[in-house]
Write a protein that holds these residues in place. Structure first.
Motif, short mmCIF file in Angstrom:
data_model
loop_
_atom_site.label_atom_id
_atom_site.label_comp_id
_atom_site.label_asym_id
_atom_site.label_seq_id
_atom_site.Cartn_x
_atom_site.Cartn_y
_atom_site.Cartn_z
N ALA A 80 33.54 54.66 0.58
CA ALA A 80 34.25 55.55 -0.33
C ALA A 80 35.65 55.85 0.19
O ALA A 80 35.99 55.57 1.35
N LEU A 81 36.46 56.40 -0.69
CA LEU A 81 37.71 57.04 -0.34
C LEU A 81 37.56 58.53 -0.59
O LEU A 81 36.70 58.95 -1.37
N ALA A 94 45.80 73.66 5.60
CA ALA A 94 44.43 73.90 6.06
C ALA A 94 44.07 72.95 7.20
O ALA A 94 44.59 71.83 7.29
N ASP A 95 43.16 73.39 8.07
CA ASP A 95 42.61 72.48 9.07
C ASP A 95 41.89 71.34 8.36
O ASP A 95 41.16 71.56 7.38
N LEU A 96 42.08 70.12 8.85
CA LEU A 96 41.51 68.95 8.20
C LEU A 96 40.30 68.46 9.00
O LEU A 96 40.45 67.93 10.11
N PRO A 97 39.10 68.64 8.46
CA PRO A 97 37.92 68.10 9.15
C PRO A 97 37.96 66.57 9.13
O PRO A 97 38.58 65.95 8.27
N GLU A 98 37.29 65.98 10.10
CA GLU A 98 37.25 64.52 10.19
C GLU A 98 35.80 64.06 10.10
O GLU A 98 34.93 64.65 10.75
N TRP A 99 35.55 63.05 9.27
CA TRP A 99 34.19 62.53 9.11
C TRP A 99 34.14 61.07 9.55
O TRP A 99 34.04 60.14 8.72
N PRO A 100 34.19 60.79 10.84
CA PRO A 100 34.20 59.39 11.30
C PRO A 100 32.89 58.66 11.05
O PRO A 100 32.86 57.42 11.06
N PRO A 240 38.24 63.84 4.84
CA PRO A 240 37.79 63.88 3.45
C PRO A 240 38.73 64.65 2.52
O PRO A 240 38.67 64.47 1.31
N SER A 241 39.60 65.50 3.07
CA SER A 241 40.53 66.25 2.22
C SER A 241 41.60 65.32 1.65
O SER A 241 42.07 64.40 2.32
#
Length: 328
Positions: A80-81, A94-100, A240-241
């Protein structure tokens, strides 16, 4: 043995690039696609003595490749994108979470694709095949079940007949047509139409890309906003943001980019998925410009409408880009 190998290589090698494009459409990953093509040629070599030209060698190779992809997709989630996961972020700072851990869609270098139009002389077929490697289309394909995806690509992109596809998938033409109808209804607006034949002129595209590069090099946020379309999208896997709108994107770049001023963004041109792309380099604490992300752009007559910034630094080597770069 040597003559047999030479005969096999001579007959199969011309299809390697288009088979890679096919596997990429199915798997949305350059790494997985290359593995599937390797498996295809290994299986084809092992079965070459029994091939006996009962179909064209191209059709035979596509059957092997398609089934290699379907096996690879068993028990695997879709790639996905960020734009396919939810709505846009409303806070540019905003803080950007990372989903590696998520299997993200990957871009593919144009240099590996060959000519996606193949030998077609029909304008609509040519447009469909070029469109079929665009990031937006690859992302849309991932929403289809694997067999629907295979049927749609084999029928609408590669123009195989229903009977040929049925033989590839060990099913019936009726079942193929049913899968195709459902796939077309699901993928909807991602399909090209006659309006897509009116492509952006090279001069206009060059002008917009030059403005984009100039704004980035100068860390000119208003200039960047001006070259984006009003409803542009900006996404950055594995974060994901994502962000919608030129003004919002400008505020996000201003807040999130580690660039401190002009000269901190260095862009090296390349091409991915039939689209313009850039390797972005940023200076480290010693002033060495190191790979930061790979940006793939969608350019329209009114501006840059979409930027996908891939933070998978393995992609730089796949695109023939160095780990470090020097400003000119």
């Amino acid at each position: 043995m040597t003559l047999r190998i030479d005969d096999f290589n001579g007959r199969t090698r011309p299809y390697r690039s288009e088979l890679l494009a096919h596997c990429y459409r199915m798997l949305a990953s350059i790494h997985d696609a290359e593995d599937a093509v390797q498996e295809t040629f290994l299986r084809a070599w092992r079965g070459y003595d029994s091939f006996e030209d009962r179909s064209s060698i191209r059709t035979w190779l596509y059957r092997i490749a398609t089934n290699a992809c379907l096996r690879a997709l068993e028990n695997r989630g879709r790639r996905a994108l960020p734009t396919g996961l939810g709505g846009p972020c409303g806070d540019p700072a905003a803080d950007l979470p990372e989903w590696p851990e998520l299997p993200w869609l990957e871009p593919i270098p144009d240099a590996l694709l060959g000519d996606p139009s193949g030998d077609s002389t029909d304008p609509l077929t040519t447009v469909a095949r070029r469109h079929s490697v665009k990031l937006a289309y690859i992302a849309a394909l991932q929403h289809l079940a694997p067999r629907q995806r295979a049927v749609l690509v084999l029928r609408d992109v590669l123009s195989f007949t229903a009977a040929e596809v049925a033989a590839m998938l060990d099913t019936t033409p009726t079942a193929v047509n049913s899968l195709l109808q459902r796939a077309r209804s699901q993928i909807g607006a991602a399909q090209p139409d006659e309006a897509d034949i009116q492509e952006l002129s090279p001069g206009r595209e060059r002008d917009l890309l030059d403005r984009f590069v100039a704004a980035m090099h100068a860390h000119d946020i208003p200039g960047l906003v001006a070259v984006l379309t009003e409803d542009a999208a900006y996404e950055m896997p594995p974060f994901p943001s994502w962000f919608r709108g030129a003004e919002m994107i400008g505020r996000m770049v201003s807040a999130q980019s580690p660039a401190e001023g002009p000269g901190d963004h260095l862009l090296v041109p390349t091409a991915a998925n039939g689209q313009p792309a850039f390797g972005l380099y940023m200076p480290d604490e010693y002033g060495v410009f190191r790979a930061f992300n790979l940006q793939v752009l969608t350019v329209t007559p009114t501006g840059v409408s979409h930027v996908v910034a891939f933070f998978d630094l393995r992609l730089f080597a796949r695109f023939g880009l160095p780990e470090t770069a020097t400003p000119t």
